[in-house]
Scaffold this active site. Sequence first.
Site, PDB file in Angstrom:
ATOM      1  N   LYS A 264     -75.711 -43.092  30.985  1.00  0.00           N
ATOM      2  CA  LYS A 264     -76.040 -41.853  30.974  1.00  0.00           C
ATOM      3  C   LYS A 264     -77.004 -41.551  32.281  1.00  0.00           C
ATOM      4  CE  LYS A 264     -76.246 -39.827  26.445  1.00  0.00           C
ATOM      5  NZ  LYS A 264     -77.054 -38.964  25.564  1.00  0.00           N
TER       6      LYS A 264
ATOM      7  N   LYS B 133     -77.612 -46.948  28.962  1.00  0.00           N
ATOM      8  CA  LYS B 133     -76.547 -46.305  28.013  1.00  0.00           C
ATOM      9  C   LYS B 133     -75.306 -45.737  28.630  1.00  0.00           C
ATOM     10  CE  LYS B 133     -79.841 -43.840  25.858  1.00  0.00           C
ATOM     11  NZ  LYS B 133     -80.517 -43.004  24.854  1.00  0.00           N
TER      12      LYS B 133
HETATM   13  N1  CTP Z   1     -78.610 -33.114  18.249  1.00  0.00           N
HETATM   14  C1  CTP Z   1     -78.494 -32.263  17.065  1.00  0.00           C
HETATM   15  N2  CTP Z   1     -77.629 -31.062  17.635  1.00  0.00           N
HETATM   16  C2  CTP Z   1     -77.055 -30.825  18.789  1.00  0.00           C
HETATM   17  C3  CTP Z   1     -77.261 -32.005  19.809  1.00  0.00           C
HETATM   18  C4  CTP Z   1     -78.093 -33.105  19.583  1.00  0.00           C
HETATM   19  O1  CTP Z   1     -78.871 -32.210  15.922  1.00  0.00           O
HETATM   20  N3  CTP Z   1     -76.131 -29.715  19.023  1.00  0.00           N
HETATM   21  C5  CTP Z   1     -79.453 -34.219  17.991  1.00  0.00           C
HETATM   22  C6  CTP Z   1     -78.730 -35.560  18.177  1.00  0.00           C
HETATM   23  O2  CTP Z   1     -78.262 -35.750  17.113  1.00  0.00           O
HETATM   24  C7  CTP Z   1     -79.823 -36.703  18.532  1.00  0.00           C
HETATM   25  C8  CTP Z   1     -81.094 -35.565  19.048  1.00  0.00           C
HETATM   26  O3  CTP Z   1     -80.742 -34.226  18.985  1.00  0.00           O
HETATM   27  O4  CTP Z   1     -80.467 -36.831  17.121  1.00  0.00           O
HETATM   28  C9  CTP Z   1     -81.012 -36.065  20.564  1.00  0.00           C
HETATM   29  O5  CTP Z   1     -79.795 -35.974  20.946  1.00  0.00           O
HETATM   30  P1  CTP Z   1     -79.540 -36.263  22.706  1.00  0.00           P
HETATM   31  O6  CTP Z   1     -78.380 -37.182  22.626  1.00  0.00           O
HETATM   32  O7  CTP Z   1     -80.639 -36.309  23.482  1.00  0.00           O
HETATM   33  O8  CTP Z   1     -78.671 -34.740  22.944  1.00  0.00           O
HETATM   34  P2  CTP Z   1     -77.079 -34.038  23.121  1.00  0.00           P
HETATM   35  O9  CTP Z   1     -77.323 -32.650  23.467  1.00  0.00           O
HETATM   36  O10 CTP Z   1     -76.339 -34.897  21.754  1.00  0.00           O
HETATM   37  O11 CTP Z   1     -76.775 -35.008  24.379  1.00  0.00           O
HETATM   38  P3  CTP Z   1     -75.304 -35.528  24.670  1.00  0.00           P
HETATM   39  O12 CTP Z   1     -74.380 -34.402  24.586  1.00  0.00           O
HETATM   40  O13 CTP Z   1     -75.672 -35.999  26.294  1.00  0.00           O
HETATM   41  O14 CTP Z   1     -74.988 -36.554  23.700  1.00  0.00           O
END
Ligand code: CTP
Length: 152
Positions: A46, A44
């Site tokens: 990441k 992905k």
């Molecule tokens: N999620 C959420 N609210 C946030 C951050 C994440 O509801 N502020 C949710 C995402 O939409 C997803 C789940 O948590 O369904 C896992 O998200 P993940 O991608 O692991 O975390 P992120 O903080 O969004 O990471 P990144 O910034 O790297 O995308």
Amino acid sequence: MKTVLTYGTFDLFHIGHLNILKRLKAQGDRLIVGVSTDDFNAIKGKRPIVPFDQRIEIVRSIRFVDEAIPEESWEQKREDIRKYNVDVFGIGEDWKGKFDDLEDEVEVIYLPRTTGVSTTEMKRVLSEFDERHVESLKNTLDTLSQIVKELS
Ligand code: CTP
């Protein structure tokens, strides 16, 4: 028994992660969470800070989570849906529309994200303290002071 399934990386576990897991659990009776492995994250594009074994252990310990499983590929979703007899597939709305094709097997829901927090932002803040970053700032300052010296 209504089963809910979701996926994510859950790196640097934060309140946004906790909130979505709580809200997903409230959609049914059993919540299964697929945690992306380090190899799948590489696919992905990441690179998580916290290793997979620790991320899945944290997710598994959340009281809204009934089962945590590794997520190793994009194609695995349909397999898991059948294997775990899933009724609802849910994920944050940053993925809105991306998994609509699963609607022939399950109900697909996109939940609002918690505002003001994300792993990407946490990594950005951390990178400001990164040693190499500090080193390059020092070098820039040295160059600037050299220029100022030569001009005065
Ligand atoms: N999620 C959420 N609210 C946030 C951050 C994440 O509801 N502020 C949710 C995402 O939409 C997803 C789940 O948590 O369904 C896992 O998200 P993940 O991608 O692991 O975390 P992120 O903080 O969004 O990471 P990144 O910034 O790297 O995308």
